[in-house]
Design a protein around this motif. Structure first.
Motif, PDB file in Angstrom:
ATOM      1  N   ASN A  84      65.020  39.721  56.036  1.00 27.66           N
ATOM      2  CA  ASN A  84      65.140  38.273  55.879  1.00 27.66           C
ATOM      3  C   ASN A  84      66.499  37.953  55.259  1.00 27.66           C
ATOM      4  O   ASN A  84      66.693  38.050  54.051  1.00 27.66           O
ATOM      5  CB  ASN A  84      63.991  37.762  55.002  1.00 27.66           C
ATOM      6  N   ALA A  85      67.459  37.550  56.088  1.00 26.69           N
ATOM      7  CA  ALA A  85      68.831  37.274  55.625  1.00 26.69           C
ATOM      8  C   ALA A  85      68.871  36.094  54.654  1.00 26.69           C
ATOM      9  O   ALA A  85      69.639  36.114  53.691  1.00 26.69           O
ATOM     10  CB  ALA A  85      69.732  37.008  56.824  1.00 26.69           C
ATOM     11  N   GLU A  86      68.041  35.086  54.897  1.00 19.23           N
ATOM     12  CA  GLU A  86      68.015  33.920  54.003  1.00 19.23           C
ATOM     13  C   GLU A  86      67.586  34.333  52.602  1.00 19.23           C
ATOM     14  O   GLU A  86      68.143  33.870  51.609  1.00 19.23           O
ATOM     15  CB  GLU A  86      67.061  32.855  54.540  1.00 19.23           C
ATOM     16  N   TYR A  87      66.581  35.210  52.517  1.00 15.60           N
ATOM     17  CA  TYR A  87      66.089  35.678  51.223  1.00 15.60           C
ATOM     18  C   TYR A  87      67.184  36.449  50.493  1.00 15.60           C
ATOM     19  O   TYR A  87      67.449  36.209  49.317  1.00 15.60           O
ATOM     20  CB  TYR A  87      64.842  36.558  51.420  1.00 15.60           C
ATOM     21  N   HIS A  88      67.849  37.361  51.193  1.00 10.27           N
ATOM     22  CA  HIS A  88      68.900  38.170  50.565  1.00 10.27           C
ATOM     23  C   HIS A  88      70.083  37.303  50.132  1.00 10.27           C
ATOM     24  O   HIS A  88      70.667  37.531  49.067  1.00 10.27           O
ATOM     25  CB  HIS A  88      69.353  39.304  51.499  1.00 10.27           C
ATOM     26  N   ALA A  89      70.419  36.312  50.932  1.00  9.81           N
ATOM     27  CA  ALA A  89      71.517  35.402  50.568  1.00  9.81           C
ATOM     28  C   ALA A  89      71.145  34.587  49.327  1.00  9.81           C
ATOM     29  O   ALA A  89      71.966  34.409  48.421  1.00  9.81           O
ATOM     30  CB  ALA A  89      71.839  34.475  51.737  1.00  9.81           C
ATOM     31  N   ALA A  90      69.912  34.120  49.272  1.00  5.60           N
ATOM     32  CA  ALA A  90      69.466  33.335  48.115  1.00  5.60           C
ATOM     33  C   ALA A  90      69.431  34.197  46.854  1.00  5.60           C
ATOM     34  O   ALA A  90      69.796  33.748  45.771  1.00  5.60           O
ATOM     35  CB  ALA A  90      68.094  32.724  48.389  1.00  5.60           C
ATOM     36  N   ARG A  91      69.000  35.449  46.981  1.00 10.20           N
ATOM     37  CA  ARG A  91      68.974  36.351  45.824  1.00 10.20           C
ATOM     38  C   ARG A  91      70.399  36.643  45.347  1.00 10.20           C
ATOM     39  O   ARG A  91      70.650  36.745  44.142  1.00 10.20           O
ATOM     40  CB  ARG A  91      68.267  37.679  46.184  1.00 10.20           C
ATOM     41  N   GLU A  92      71.324  36.764  46.285  1.00  6.12           N
ATOM     42  CA  GLU A  92      72.732  36.995  45.911  1.00  6.12           C
ATOM     43  C   GLU A  92      73.285  35.769  45.177  1.00  6.12           C
ATOM     44  O   GLU A  92      73.993  35.903  44.174  1.00  6.12           O
ATOM     45  CB  GLU A  92      73.555  37.290  47.163  1.00  6.12           C
ATOM     46  N   GLN A  93      72.961  34.579  45.665  1.00  5.59           N
ATOM     47  CA  GLN A  93      73.376  33.347  44.986  1.00  5.59           C
ATOM     48  C   GLN A  93      72.784  33.290  43.585  1.00  5.59           C
ATOM     49  O   GLN A  93      73.452  32.879  42.642  1.00  5.59           O
ATOM     50  CB  GLN A  93      72.921  32.114  45.767  1.00  5.59           C
ATOM     51  N   GLN A  94      71.525  33.690  43.463  1.00  8.64           N
ATOM     52  CA  GLN A  94      70.865  33.679  42.160  1.00  8.64           C
ATOM     53  C   GLN A  94      71.578  34.620  41.193  1.00  8.64           C
ATOM     54  O   GLN A  94      71.824  34.275  40.041  1.00  8.64           O
ATOM     55  CB  GLN A  94      69.401  34.085  42.299  1.00  8.64           C
ATOM     56  N   SER A  95      71.949  35.786  41.677  1.00  8.82           N
ATOM     57  CA  SER A  95      72.650  36.768  40.846  1.00  8.82           C
ATOM     58  C   SER A  95      73.996  36.209  40.387  1.00  8.82           C
ATOM     59  O   SER A  95      74.356  36.317  39.210  1.00  8.82           O
ATOM     60  CB  SER A  95      72.846  38.063  41.626  1.00  8.82           C
ATOM     61  N   PHE A  96      74.732  35.595  41.293  1.00  9.93           N
ATOM     62  CA  PHE A  96      76.023  35.001  40.949  1.00  9.93           C
ATOM     63  C   PHE A  96      75.842  33.889  39.923  1.00  9.93           C
ATOM     64  O   PHE A  96      76.573  33.814  38.932  1.00  9.93           O
ATOM     65  CB  PHE A  96      76.718  34.455  42.202  1.00  9.93           C
ATOM     66  N   CYS A  97      74.861  33.022  40.149  1.00 16.02           N
ATOM     67  CA  CYS A  97      74.605  31.882  39.266  1.00 16.02           C
ATOM     68  C   CYS A  97      74.246  32.360  37.856  1.00 16.02           C
ATOM     69  O   CYS A  97      74.797  31.865  36.870  1.00 16.02           O
ATOM     70  CB  CYS A  97      73.483  31.026  39.845  1.00 16.02           C
ATOM     71  N   GLU A  98      73.346  33.324  37.751  1.00 15.22           N
ATOM     72  CA  GLU A  98      72.928  33.829  36.442  1.00 15.22           C
ATOM     73  C   GLU A  98      74.102  34.510  35.727  1.00 15.22           C
ATOM     74  O   GLU A  98      74.264  34.373  34.519  1.00 15.22           O
ATOM     75  CB  GLU A  98      71.742  34.788  36.575  1.00 15.22           C
ATOM     76  N   GLY A  99      74.930  35.225  36.482  1.00 15.35           N
ATOM     77  CA  GLY A  99      76.107  35.869  35.893  1.00 15.35           C
ATOM     78  C   GLY A  99      77.093  34.842  35.354  1.00 15.35           C
ATOM     79  O   GLY A  99      77.646  35.014  34.255  1.00 15.35           O
ATOM     80  N   ARG A 100      77.292  33.777  36.103  1.00 19.02           N
ATOM     81  CA  ARG A 100      78.214  32.727  35.671  1.00 19.02           C
ATOM     82  C   ARG A 100      77.664  32.003  34.442  1.00 19.02           C
ATOM     83  O   ARG A 100      78.428  31.662  33.530  1.00 19.02           O
ATOM     84  CB  ARG A 100      78.466  31.738  36.822  1.00 19.02           C
ATOM     85  N   ILE A 101      76.360  31.784  34.397  1.00 18.25           N
ATOM     86  CA  ILE A 101      75.751  31.153  33.224  1.00 18.25           C
ATOM     87  C   ILE A 101      75.998  32.004  31.988  1.00 18.25           C
ATOM     88  O   ILE A 101      76.412  31.494  30.936  1.00 18.25           O
ATOM     89  CB  ILE A 101      74.232  30.922  33.444  1.00 18.25           C
ATOM     90  N   GLN A 102      75.774  33.306  32.093  1.00 16.72           N
ATOM     91  CA  GLN A 102      76.011  34.205  30.959  1.00 16.72           C
ATOM     92  C   GLN A 102      77.476  34.216  30.548  1.00 16.72           C
ATOM     93  O   GLN A 102      77.803  34.216  29.360  1.00 16.72           O
ATOM     94  CB  GLN A 102      75.564  35.624  31.293  1.00 16.72           C
ATOM     95  N   GLU A 103      78.361  34.208  31.549  1.00 20.02           N
ATOM     96  CA  GLU A 103      79.802  34.213  31.266  1.00 20.02           C
ATOM     97  C   GLU A 103      80.215  32.960  30.502  1.00 20.02           C
ATOM     98  O   GLU A 103      80.931  33.033  29.501  1.00 20.02           O
ATOM     99  CB  GLU A 103      80.576  34.317  32.582  1.00 20.02           C
ATOM    100  N   ILE A 104      79.758  31.798  30.957  1.00 21.73           N
ATOM    101  CA  ILE A 104      80.113  30.530  30.301  1.00 21.73           C
ATOM    102  C   ILE A 104      79.528  30.470  28.891  1.00 21.73           C
ATOM    103  O   ILE A 104      80.215  30.065  27.953  1.00 21.73           O
ATOM    104  CB  ILE A 104      79.647  29.322  31.141  1.00 21.73           C
ATOM    105  N   GLU A 105      78.280  30.878  28.738  1.00 23.62           N
ATOM    106  CA  GLU A 105      77.666  30.866  27.404  1.00 23.62           C
ATOM    107  C   GLU A 105      78.433  31.777  26.451  1.00 23.62           C
ATOM    108  O   GLU A 105      78.629  31.434  25.287  1.00 23.62           O
ATOM    109  CB  GLU A 105      76.191  31.288  27.498  1.00 23.62           C
ATOM    110  N   GLY A 106      78.887  32.923  26.948  1.00 24.52           N
ATOM    111  CA  GLY A 106      79.682  33.834  26.118  1.00 24.52           C
ATOM    112  C   GLY A 106      81.016  33.233  25.729  1.00 24.52           C
ATOM    113  O   GLY A 106      81.446  33.339  24.575  1.00 24.52           O
ATOM    114  N   LYS A 107      81.677  32.590  26.689  1.00 30.11           N
ATOM    115  CA  LYS A 107      82.969  31.958  26.403  1.00 30.11           C
ATOM    116  C   LYS A 107      82.817  30.847  25.368  1.00 30.11           C
ATOM    117  O   LYS A 107      83.642  30.717  24.464  1.00 30.11           O
ATOM    118  CB  LYS A 107      83.584  31.388  27.684  1.00 30.11           C
ATOM    119  N   LEU A 108      81.780  30.036  25.517  1.00 31.43           N
ATOM    120  CA  LEU A 108      81.565  28.949  24.560  1.00 31.43           C
ATOM    121  C   LEU A 108      81.216  29.490  23.174  1.00 31.43           C
ATOM    122  O   LEU A 108      81.650  28.936  22.162  1.00 31.43           O
ATOM    123  CB  LEU A 108      80.474  28.002  25.058  1.00 31.43           C
ATOM    124  N   ALA A 109      80.463  30.578  23.130  1.00 32.12           N
ATOM    125  CA  ALA A 109      80.094  31.171  21.838  1.00 32.12           C
ATOM    126  C   ALA A 109      81.309  31.765  21.124  1.00 32.12           C
ATOM    127  O   ALA A 109      81.398  31.721  19.899  1.00 32.12           O
ATOM    128  CB  ALA A 109      79.032  32.240  22.042  1.00 32.12           C
TER     129      ALA A 109
END
Length: 158
Positions: free
Chosen positions: A45-70
């Motif tokens: 299921n390509a849609e599922y794998h693409a969505a999971r990849e987006q989720q991974s990118f999004c969560e990584g960016r959230i952690q990165e921004i929270e770290g920068k702000l901290a």
């Protein structure tokens, strides 16, 4: 832990991006994953794998921004009395001594730097040469093409 300088505008931009990621992007991605799961076999299921990849990118960016702000030290240059000296957050107009070419830069944190909009990092060679100097001072900046002399034309606390 060493604090990283950041302007008020830079911190606000990161907070806005963080809010968008948490309140808009994350729920949309979760819904995309749920929709893709309904299509059946997840292995192919390509849609599922693409969505999971987006989720991974999004969560990584959230952690990165929270770290920068901290790790940031937000500096409001408008609250600092104008001394005429170049400090973090000031806007500086410099003139190349040889060519009379004029450039204006705002000295900002590493994450905010964008030369296209005339924002340079506090750790850039030009900013390091300018920090602590005053209007009328001549500074020498070491560039890959050799040393360049600039005269500080104007320092603004805006």
């Amino acid at each position: 832990m060493k604090k990283v300088p950041m302007t008020v505008e830079g911190a606000e931009a990161l907070r806005a991006e963080l809010e968008d990621l948490k309140k808009v992007q994350r729920p949309r991605i979760i819904q995309d994953i749920a929709d893709a799961r309904e299509h059946g076999d997840l292995k192919e299921n390509a849609e599922y794998h693409a969505a999971r990849e987006q989720q991974s990118f999004c969560e990584g960016r959230i952690q990165e921004i929270e770290g920068k702000l901290a790790d940031s030290q937000v500096i409001d240059v408008k609250a600092i009395p104008a001394t005429g000296k170049v400090i973090f957050g000031t806007t500086v107009t410099i003139v190349n001594v040889e060519t009379d070419e004029e450039k204006t830069y705002r000295i900002v944190g590493d994450d905010e730097a964008d030369v296209k909009i005339n924002k340079i990092s506090i750790s850039s060679p030009i900013a390091r040469a300018l920090i602590g100097k005053e209007e009328g001072d001549v500074v020498v900046v070491k560039t890959p093409g050799g040393e360049v002399e600039y005269e500080i034309d104007k320092v603004e606390h805006i």
